[in-house]
Design a protein around this motif. Structure first.
Motif, PDB file in Angstrom:
ATOM      1  N   GLU A 127      -9.363  -4.239   9.186  1.00 37.93           N
ATOM      2  CA  GLU A 127      -8.271  -5.202   9.120  1.00 37.93           C
ATOM      3  C   GLU A 127      -7.063  -4.687   9.904  1.00 37.93           C
ATOM      4  N   ASN A 128      -6.235  -5.630  10.360  1.00 39.57           N
ATOM      5  CA  ASN A 128      -4.990  -5.248  10.994  1.00 39.57           C
ATOM      6  C   ASN A 128      -4.063  -4.620   9.943  1.00 39.57           C
ATOM      7  N   ILE A 129      -3.379  -3.555  10.313  1.00 40.10           N
ATOM      8  CA  ILE A 129      -2.446  -2.874   9.411  1.00 40.10           C
ATOM      9  C   ILE A 129      -1.123  -2.716  10.155  1.00 40.10           C
ATOM     10  N   VAL A 130      -0.037  -3.106   9.492  1.00 46.22           N
ATOM     11  CA  VAL A 130       1.291  -3.057  10.109  1.00 46.22           C
ATOM     12  C   VAL A 130       2.254  -2.293   9.203  1.00 46.22           C
ATOM     13  N   LEU A 131       2.893  -1.281   9.778  1.00 44.92           N
ATOM     14  CA  LEU A 131       3.937  -0.558   9.056  1.00 44.92           C
ATOM     15  C   LEU A 131       5.241  -1.340   9.276  1.00 44.92           C
ATOM     16  N   ARG A 132       5.719  -2.013   8.237  1.00 47.63           N
ATOM     17  CA  ARG A 132       6.806  -2.975   8.448  1.00 47.63           C
ATOM     18  C   ARG A 132       8.194  -2.365   8.337  1.00 47.63           C
ATOM     19  N   ALA A 154      -0.960 -10.044   9.094  1.00 46.50           N
ATOM     20  CA  ALA A 154      -1.040  -9.056   8.018  1.00 46.50           C
ATOM     21  C   ALA A 154       0.051  -9.395   7.012  1.00 46.50           C
ATOM     22  N   SER A 155      -0.307 -10.212   6.006  1.00 45.92           N
ATOM     23  CA  SER A 155       0.691 -10.704   5.054  1.00 45.92           C
ATOM     24  C   SER A 155       0.515 -10.132   3.650  1.00 45.92           C
ATOM     25  N   GLU A 156      -0.554  -9.355   3.453  1.00 46.40           N
ATOM     26  CA  GLU A 156      -0.743  -8.675   2.169  1.00 46.40           C
ATOM     27  C   GLU A 156      -0.289  -7.226   2.318  1.00 46.40           C
ATOM     28  N   LEU A 213      10.801   4.506  -0.001  1.00 42.64           N
ATOM     29  CA  LEU A 213      10.074   3.261  -0.188  1.00 42.64           C
ATOM     30  C   LEU A 213       9.545   2.843   1.181  1.00 42.64           C
ATOM     31  N   VAL A 214       8.296   2.420   1.238  1.00 42.72           N
ATOM     32  CA  VAL A 214       7.736   1.984   2.513  1.00 42.72           C
ATOM     33  C   VAL A 214       6.818   0.787   2.284  1.00 42.72           C
ATOM     34  N   GLU A 215       6.947  -0.222   3.148  1.00 42.57           N
ATOM     35  CA  GLU A 215       6.088  -1.404   3.079  1.00 42.57           C
ATOM     36  C   GLU A 215       5.066  -1.345   4.205  1.00 42.57           C
ATOM     37  N   VAL A 216       3.796  -1.380   3.815  1.00 42.33           N
ATOM     38  CA  VAL A 216       2.704  -1.404   4.797  1.00 42.33           C
ATOM     39  C   VAL A 216       1.864  -2.636   4.511  1.00 42.33           C
ATOM     40  N   ASN A 217       1.629  -3.447   5.528  1.00 39.67           N
ATOM     41  CA  ASN A 217       0.905  -4.709   5.358  1.00 39.67           C
ATOM     42  C   ASN A 217      -0.517  -4.633   5.897  1.00 39.67           C
ATOM     43  N   CYS A 218      -1.404  -5.401   5.268  1.00 36.16           N
ATOM     44  CA  CYS A 218      -2.779  -5.570   5.738  1.00 36.16           C
ATOM     45  C   CYS A 218      -3.117  -7.052   5.615  1.00 36.16           C
ATOM     46  N   GLU A 219      -4.364  -7.414   5.844  1.00 32.25           N
ATOM     47  CA  GLU A 219      -4.727  -8.830   5.879  1.00 32.25           C
ATOM     48  C   GLU A 219      -5.112  -9.400   4.515  1.00 32.25           C
ATOM     49  N   THR A 220      -5.707  -8.577   3.654  1.00 35.08           N
ATOM     50  CA  THR A 220      -6.206  -9.094   2.380  1.00 35.08           C
ATOM     51  C   THR A 220      -5.784  -8.214   1.208  1.00 35.08           C
ATOM     52  N   ASP A 221      -5.710  -8.841   0.053  1.00 34.04           N
ATOM     53  CA  ASP A 221      -5.383  -8.113  -1.170  1.00 34.04           C
ATOM     54  C   ASP A 221      -6.498  -7.132  -1.516  1.00 34.04           C
ATOM     55  N   PHE A 222      -7.720  -7.461  -1.134  1.00 35.11           N
ATOM     56  CA  PHE A 222      -8.864  -6.587  -1.398  1.00 35.11           C
ATOM     57  C   PHE A 222      -8.659  -5.219  -0.756  1.00 35.11           C
ATOM     58  N   THR A 263      -7.652  -0.862  -2.094  1.00 33.63           N
ATOM     59  CA  THR A 263      -8.594   0.237  -1.891  1.00 33.63           C
ATOM     60  C   THR A 263      -7.874   1.585  -1.908  1.00 33.63           C
ATOM     61  N   ASP A 264      -8.611   2.625  -2.275  1.00 35.12           N
ATOM     62  CA  ASP A 264      -8.046   3.978  -2.291  1.00 35.12           C
ATOM     63  C   ASP A 264      -7.650   4.424  -0.889  1.00 35.12           C
ATOM     64  N   ASP A 265      -8.432   4.001   0.122  1.00 38.53           N
ATOM     65  CA  ASP A 265      -8.128   4.365   1.508  1.00 38.53           C
ATOM     66  C   ASP A 265      -6.753   3.850   1.922  1.00 38.53           C
ATOM     67  N   PHE A 266      -6.488   2.587   1.620  1.00 38.40           N
ATOM     68  CA  PHE A 266      -5.216   1.979   2.014  1.00 38.40           C
ATOM     69  C   PHE A 266      -4.061   2.597   1.217  1.00 38.40           C
ATOM     70  N   LYS A 267      -4.258   2.755  -0.077  1.00 45.05           N
ATOM     71  CA  LYS A 267      -3.210   3.360  -0.911  1.00 45.05           C
ATOM     72  C   LYS A 267      -2.910   4.788  -0.458  1.00 45.05           C
ATOM     73  N   GLY A 268      -3.967   5.509  -0.081  1.00 41.78           N
ATOM     74  CA  GLY A 268      -3.781   6.878   0.402  1.00 41.78           C
ATOM     75  C   GLY A 268      -2.984   6.913   1.688  1.00 41.78           C
ATOM     76  N   LEU A 269      -3.254   5.945   2.591  1.00 37.58           N
ATOM     77  CA  LEU A 269      -2.505   5.836   3.838  1.00 37.58           C
ATOM     78  C   LEU A 269      -1.023   5.616   3.564  1.00 37.58           C
ATOM     79  N   VAL A 270      -0.731   4.695   2.662  1.00 36.10           N
ATOM     80  CA  VAL A 270       0.670   4.375   2.351  1.00 36.10           C
ATOM     81  C   VAL A 270       1.382   5.582   1.738  1.00 36.10           C
TER      82      VAL A 270
END
Length: 206
Positions: free
Chosen positions: A182-187, A56-58, A73-82, A86-93
């Protein structure tokens, strides 16, 4: 058995799972809503476990400012820039950033807690327990440590927006892994509060 569209819709609203997954879970549970939720969560855990080894580098660095006095400030990683866009991923963060602001965790996960901190907690607990057999003392200490993790580790904390007070941050992430595929990692995260010195600001990296 027949599963009504209203029940499927209700389950979807509660879990954010796909319509077909909700229907299958309701059929499997015999129409029991709570059992259907458990089934979906178990499937989510299985999906997350399969994807955990994938890189998970994106992702994005999210922020949250509360009344100009508290910032996260929080960094959350996923596998793709796509997926990152997304609104789902941004909402999670954003949800995670807001949670950090409110719950003030000290670490990302229990694995990040320094061993000397754990040993100090154990000594405090041990001193509080009297007139108990050694095996009972160790079980009590284990239980108290679990409470310590749930209080101080971000992934172990109960999500502040969960009305039932059951869903942990790691469960929230697991659901998004199942939904987004996709894999999601709270870094890591950093939390700053007005009036605190920089050396006192909470900063953690997973």
């Amino acid at each position: 058995m027949t599963v009504t569209a209203d029940k499927v819709k209700e389950l979807r609203e509660k879990t954010n799972a796909g319509m077909m997954d909700c229907k299958k879970a309701l059929i499997e549970s015999g129409g029991d809503m709570e059992k259907a939720i458990d089934i979906l969560r178990q499937k989510g855990l299985a999906t997350a476990a399969k994807k955990a080894s994938r890189a998970a580098s994106e992702g994005i660095i999210g922020s949250y400012i509360h009344m100009d006095k508290l910032g996260v400030l929080v960094e959350v990683n996923c596998e793709t820039d796509f997926v990152a866009k997304t609104d789902d991923f941004k909402g999670l963060v954003r949800d995670i950033a807001m949670h950090i602001a409110a719950a003030n965790p000290m670490y990302v996960s229990r694995e990040d807690v320094p061993q000397d901190v754990i040993e100090r907690e154990k000594e405090i607990y041990r001193a509080q327990i009297t007139n108990k057999p050694p095996q009972v003392v160790e079980k009590i200490i284990e239980g108290k440590l679990e409470k310590f993790y749930s209080d101080t580790c971000l992934l172990e904390q109960v999500f502040i927006k969960d009305p039932e007070g059951k869903q942990k941050i790691k469960d929230l992430i697991t659901e998004k892994i199942a939904k987004l595929g996709e894999n999601i990692v709270l870094r890591r995260f950093a939390r700053f509060q007005l009036g605190e010195g920089l050396e006192k600001a909470t900063s953690c990296e997973g």
